[in-house]
Each structure stands twice: as C-alpha cells, then as structure tokens.
Design a protein around this motif. Structure first.
Motif, PDB file in Angstrom:
ATOM      1  N   THR A 105       1.026  -1.360  -0.284  1.00  0.00           N
ATOM      2  CA  THR A 105       0.278  -0.076   0.254  1.00  0.00           C
ATOM      3  C   THR A 105       0.927   1.587  -0.037  1.00  0.00           C
ATOM      4  O   THR A 105       2.144   1.007   0.234  1.00  0.00           O
ATOM      5  N   MET A 112      -5.271   6.046   1.255  1.00  0.00           N
ATOM      6  CA  MET A 112      -4.570   4.399   0.903  1.00  0.00           C
ATOM      7  C   MET A 112      -4.295   4.323  -0.634  1.00  0.00           C
ATOM      8  O   MET A 112      -5.816   4.424  -1.494  1.00  0.00           O
ATOM      9  N   TRP A 113      -3.886   3.960  -1.167  1.00  0.00           N
ATOM     10  CA  TRP A 113      -3.578   2.983  -2.758  1.00  0.00           C
ATOM     11  C   TRP A 113      -2.900   1.558  -2.025  1.00  0.00           C
ATOM     12  O   TRP A 113      -2.447   2.045  -1.524  1.00  0.00           O
ATOM     13  N   ALA A 114      -3.820   0.919  -3.118  1.00  0.00           N
ATOM     14  CA  ALA A 114      -2.317  -0.395  -3.373  1.00  0.00           C
ATOM     15  C   ALA A 114      -2.178  -0.896  -4.515  1.00  0.00           C
ATOM     16  O   ALA A 114      -2.428  -0.018  -5.177  1.00  0.00           O
ATOM     17  N   THR A 127      -7.588   2.309  -6.290  1.00  0.00           N
ATOM     18  CA  THR A 127      -8.007   2.629  -5.084  1.00  0.00           C
ATOM     19  C   THR A 127      -9.283   3.089  -4.971  1.00  0.00           C
ATOM     20  O   THR A 127      -9.800   2.380  -5.874  1.00  0.00           O
ATOM     21  N   VAL A 142      -9.454   0.070   0.741  1.00  0.00           N
ATOM     22  CA  VAL A 142      -8.205  -0.188   0.926  1.00  0.00           C
ATOM     23  C   VAL A 142      -7.766  -0.044   2.414  1.00  0.00           C
ATOM     24  O   VAL A 142      -7.671   0.893   2.652  1.00  0.00           O
ATOM     25  N   ASN A 144      -4.307  -1.531   4.520  1.00  0.00           N
ATOM     26  CA  ASN A 144      -2.570  -2.257   4.612  1.00  0.00           C
ATOM     27  C   ASN A 144      -2.831  -3.472   4.680  1.00  0.00           C
ATOM     28  O   ASN A 144      -1.904  -4.178   4.161  1.00  0.00           O
TER      29      ASN A 144
END
Length: 178
Positions: A105, A112-114, A127, A142, A144
């Motif tokens: 992430t 948060m972006w994965a 996201t 999203v 952790n």
C-alpha cells in the motif's frame, strides 16, 4: 617341445587372419550381376475437392469467449440490479481475482492506494472507486493488508447480485523478496 608347439599354434592362428578377400568379392559381384534394380512407379496424385469455409465470422469453438462477450449476451431485465454497460472497462478487469496479487500500500489512512500485481507481471495502483476482476469488482475500501471489493455476479435469470470480496495481501515469498 613347448617352443615347437607354440610356434605351430601361432602359425595356425595367423593363417586364419589373412587379407585375401577375393572369394567374398567374387560372391558380391555375382549377386550384383544377377539382380536388376527395380524402381517403383510414382503414384498418381488424387485431386482434392476444395471446401470453402464459410463460418469464419462465427465464434471459434476452440477458444473460450471473453467474459464481456458472455455478459453482453445476457438479457437485461428492467428494475433489476445490473452493471452499467456503457462504463469503460479498466485494465485490471481482464484478470480473474486469483490472477491478481496485492503487493503493498501507499499513502495514509485517508488517501490509501494499493499496489496490485497482475498475471503479466505488471504493477498497478488502485484506490476506492477503481474496478478489477471479471465481475465488475469495485474497490470499496483499501486497508494495509486487504482490499474490499463489491462484485456483481449474474444470477442466471437476467439479474445480478452483489457480493463482497476481499483481495488480501499474501506473505512475502522468496521470489517476491528478490
């Protein structure tokens, strides 16, 4: 006495090892002269009948159809849940979820972006609001260690059902560490 016997034995043994092959060569020449080579006639080719394949525009029975083709052929019933047919499909929607792996992430809890690794070894950043998987999976959350998706599954009667799915981050393996 032993010397004489040994000398006779060696002499007899060496007479069997002479290089005179005249008798064998005479036999080979006799066989060659008595046989005549016969060459078989070349067989005539049969004419084939031309067949014009006219089903080229139809779907091949040997290739599995793409999910979007199957879904476009499903009958849409009004007043029923179904995906938006006009929405442009995103790159990760061509992979089944088991061909996608969450690798990490980026960002903070509010944004948060994965990082998603596809089967073709490309890395994508997604996201909330992005789509992935074959069943119109929309990213709803999203975290952790996982992504929560809302998928639309066809029920076979023309309607679609919602299903919550998680794409979890797997433990790092020796391949991932290198």
């Amino acid at each position: 006495m032993k010397k004489i016997a040994l000398t006779v034995l060696i002499t007899v043994a060496l007479t069997g090892c002479n290089d005179d092959t005249a008798e064998q060569q005479e036999f080979i020449d006799q066989v060659k002269a008595s046989t005549t080579p016969k060459v078989e006639e070349i067989p005539k080719l049969t004419q084939f009948e031309h067949f014009d394949y006219s089903a080229g525009q139809l779907r091949s029975p040997f290739v599995a159809p793409q999910p979007e083709i199957i879904q476009s052929n499903l009958v849409q019933i009004k007043n029923c849940l179904h995906p938006d047919p006009d929405r442009t499909r995103e790159p990760l929607e061509k992979y089944p979820l088991d061909n996608l792996a969450m690798k990490g992430t980026l960002g903070s809890q509010g944004d948060m972006w994965a990082l998603i690794k596809a089967a073709d070894e490309t890395l994508h950043r997604v996201t909330v609001g992005y789509h992935l998987g074959l069943y119109h999976g929309e990213v709803k959350d999203v975290q952790n260690d996982y992504i929560e998706l809302l998928e639309l599954i066809p029920d076979g009667s023309g309607c679609w059902k919602e299903r919550l799915t998680k794409l979890e981050m797997l433990e790092a393996t020796t391949d991932d560490a290198s």
